[in-house]
Design an enzyme around this catalytic site. Structure first.
Site: not given
Ligand code: NAD
Length: 297
Positions: A54, A98, A121
C-alpha cells in the site's frame, strides 16, 4: 462458450494512472498533496506485506504515505490517541487501520474512532449507513473494485440478477448494497443458504466472497453469466509448493461464463487501486473540490 477474462491487473493499472493524474492536478492547481496514513499494530506477516505494498503504490501515484507501526501490545488508549492525531492532521486525507488487530483491541471501537471523511476503507458505521441509504460515502475498496470491473464490462447493470455469496461486512454486504444501488436484483447467499447451486444458477452476475477454495463449480453458472471471484485461497500443489486459487473453480466456470476474473490477477489488484482512488476522493471532498469521475460508486 469460453469466458472473456476480466484483467484486474490491467484495470488496476488504469485506475492508478487516473488517480496519478488527479493527484498531479491537485498539486499543480491547488497545492494539495493527498496523504494516506496506514496504521499497523503487531507483526502479522500478511499484514506487513499488504502495508508495504500500500505504501509503495501510494508513493508511486504521487501521494504522501505515512506508515505508523505499533507494537503488538500497544494499548487501546495509545492507538486511539494516534488516530485522534491523524484525524486532526490536515496533511492526512485517508486513514487505514490494517485488520485484523491483536485480540486485546476492540476493532469496532477503533474503526469508529476514525473521522468518517478520512475512513478510506469505508468500514466506519457512518459510511456503512450512508452506503445503505444510497448517500455519498466512502465505499469499501474490494467491492468498489468489483463494481468498477462490472460497470466497465457491462455498462449498465440495471435489472440484472446478482448473487453475492458471502455476507461479511467488508465484502459481501457492501457488494450487495452497491449492486442494489446499480439496480440489480440482489440475493445474498451464505453458509446457511439452502440449495446454493440453484440460487447461483439464476444469476447473471455471481460475486463469490467465501474463502473456500474452488467451491463454485462450472455447473452452477448460468451460461454467459459474469463471475467475479473475490476469494484468495492458498492450496498445496500435488508436485509440492503452493498456489493461489479463488472461490470458483476457474476452468469449469470459464467454460460456461461470459466473463470471469482470474485469481490471482482479478479482484486482488483492484483493492489497493481503489484505496488510492478513495484517498484522492477524500482529499477532493476535504477541500470542497469536484471529485474525480469514475473513481467512486
Ligand atoms: P469472511 O470469512 O468474513 O466471510 C465469508 C462468508 O462466506 C460468510 O459470510 C459465510 O456466511 C460465507 N460462507 C462460508 N461458507 C459458506 C458456504 N459453504 N456456502 C456459502 N457461503 C459460505 O470472509 P471475507 O473477509 O468476506 O473474505 C472472503 C474471501 O475473499 C476470502 O478468501 C478472502 O481472502 C477474500 N478477500 C479478498 C480480497 C481481495 O482484495 N481480493 C479482499 C477481502 C477478502
Amino acid at each position: 462458450m469460453t469466458a472473456t477474462v476480466i484483467d484486474g491487473k490491467a484495470f488496476a493499472a488504469l485506475v492508478r494512472e487516473k488517480v496519478a493524474g488527479h493527484v498531479a492536478r491537485l498539486k499543480d492547481e491547488h497545492g494539495i498533496t493527498p496523504g494516506l496514513a496506514v496504521v499497523l499494530v503487531g507483526e502479522d506477516p500478511a499484514s506487513q506485506v499488504y502495508v508495504r505494498s500500500k505504501g509503495k503504490q501510494t508513493v508511486e501515484v504521487g501521494m504522501n504515505s505515512y506508515e505508523h507501526k505499533l507494537d503488538a501490545d500497544t494499548s487501546e488508549a495509545d492507538l486511539l490517541a494516534l488516530i485522534d492525531q491523524l484525524n486532526k492532521d490536515p496533511a492526512v486525507h485517508g486513514i487505514l487501520v490494517q485488520l485484523p488487530l491483536p485480540k486485546h483491541l476492540d476493532e469496532d471501537l477503533v474503526i469508529n474512532s476514525i473521522d468518517p471523511a478520512k475512513d478510506v476503507d469505508g468500514f466506519h458505521i457512518s459510511n456503512v449507513g450512508l452506503l445503505g441509504t444510497g448517500q455519498k460515502s466512502m465505499v469499501p475498496c474490494t467491492p468498489l473494485g468489483c463494481l468498477m470491473m462490472l460497470r466497465d464490462h457491462h455498462g449498465s447493470l440495471s435489472g440484472m440478477d446478482a448473487v453475492v455469496i458471502g455476507r461479511s461486512n467488508i465484502v459481501g454486504k457492501p457488494m450487495a448494497q452497491l449492486l442494489l444501488g446499480d439496480s440489480c436484483t440482489v440475493t445474498i447467499a451464505h453458509s446457511r443458504t439452502k440449495d446454493l447451486a440453484e440460487v447461483v444458477r439464476r444469476a447473471d452476475i455471481v460475486v463469490a466472497a467465501v474463502g473456500r477454495p474452488e467451491m463454485v463449480p462450472g455447473d452452477w453458472i448460468k451460461p454467459g453469466a459474469t463471475v467475479i471471484d473475490v476469494g484468495i485461497n492458498r492450496i498445496d500443489k500435488p508436485e509440492g509448493g503452493t498456489r493461489l486459487v479463488g472461490d470458483c473453480h476457474y476452468d469449469s466456470c470459464a467454460a460456461v461464463a461470459g466473463a470471469i476474473t482470474p485469481v490471482p490477477g482479478g479482484v486482488g489488484p483492484m483493492t489497493i487501486a481503489c484505496l488510492l482512488a478513495n484517498t484522492v476522493t477524500a482529499a477532493c471532498r476535504a477541500n470542497s473540490l469536484t471529485e474525480p469521475e469514475g473513481l467512486t460508486a
